[in-house]
Write a protein that holds these residues in place. Sequence first.
Motif, short mmCIF file in Angstrom:
data_model
loop_
_atom_site.label_atom_id
_atom_site.label_comp_id
_atom_site.label_asym_id
_atom_site.label_seq_id
_atom_site.Cartn_x
_atom_site.Cartn_y
_atom_site.Cartn_z
N LEU A 236 44.26 25.62 46.94
CA LEU A 236 45.22 26.39 46.14
C LEU A 236 44.55 27.51 45.35
O LEU A 236 45.20 28.17 44.53
N ARG A 237 43.28 27.77 45.59
CA ARG A 237 42.52 28.62 44.69
C ARG A 237 42.98 30.07 44.66
O ARG A 237 42.72 30.78 43.67
N CYS A 238 43.65 30.57 45.69
CA CYS A 238 44.10 31.96 45.71
C CYS A 238 45.43 32.16 44.99
O CYS A 238 45.78 33.30 44.64
N LEU A 239 46.18 31.10 44.79
CA LEU A 239 47.55 31.25 44.29
C LEU A 239 47.66 31.84 42.89
O LEU A 239 48.60 32.62 42.64
N PRO A 240 46.77 31.53 41.94
CA PRO A 240 46.97 32.12 40.61
C PRO A 240 46.99 33.64 40.62
O PRO A 240 47.77 34.26 39.87
#
Length: 312
Positions: A236-240
């Motif tokens: 999920l690291r790209c979502l922010p």
Amino acid sequence: MALTWLSEPTVEALRAGLRTVSPDLADGTIVPRGLEPSDDPQWCAASAVVDGRFVVKFAWAEPPALRICHQVRLMAALRAAAPRLPLPIVVAVSRDPAMLITRRVAAVPFFDIRHMVAPADRQTIASDLATVLADLHDSQVLKTVSEEMGPLPEPMAPASTATLRAGFGPMIRPDQRDRVLSWCDWTDRVLAAPGRTVLVHGDFHGDNHLWDRKSLRLRLVIDWETAGTGEPEFGLRCLPGDCGIELFTATVAAYERMSGTTLDVDRIMAWHLRTVLGDALWRAEAGVALPDHRTPAQWIDDLTARFTALGT
């Protein structure tokens, strides 16, 4: 069957490959993307749209040829292990030369529609994102895919905090340097212990999930060539950054409801920090513009705003 790849990064070489793999497409209209020479064999790969209806992934060096073959095998395993995943429809595959041909869909990258997302759309979009990620991260999916494929690789990790400490300072304002060092120390503490292991896409950014422009619903997840084992938070690291904090937190909440598992937002943000700063660092060192054509210092301001919004 032997593994081979194209002899050079040209449309003519691609046509020659298509005559072997899918002769009906060899004389079609080819619109390439990323068809540029590279000094690093790791990146000697590209894609092309043929006749507006098909997408072809191909390589002219061994490492990306191996990734294409990995993607082909993985998608085949995922169709059985996670049938709800919106995977590309495969038209043809080959090892000689390495090539993957899929059917093109009428959809656009998330980056093309994110400005259209209103507060009323947020829960639906979060649910679509969470459904894909929760299905992929299910422990049974990893078990089934591993039984089919054998041990899976880990996706390429973003830049280490040691690399960021050593290289990032000259690119930003003096008042930002202590902040970056503090973030790196925090990231080391947060990621000191390993997380749980699942199957992750490996590169789940806004160009790799495609959406219907009218309905704002998720249609397709593409580019599975770096998928492998990692922790859910890495996935999920790209979502922010891609989604904004409101949609990101809504996606986390939906994921936790669907999966029955808890995500560590600090771990997501630690991976996010390494990814964002690592991307800015290699681009600056290579003389390549940032994707939004802003500066590393402005990206630091963006990160500051995200951390502040999360109370981190």
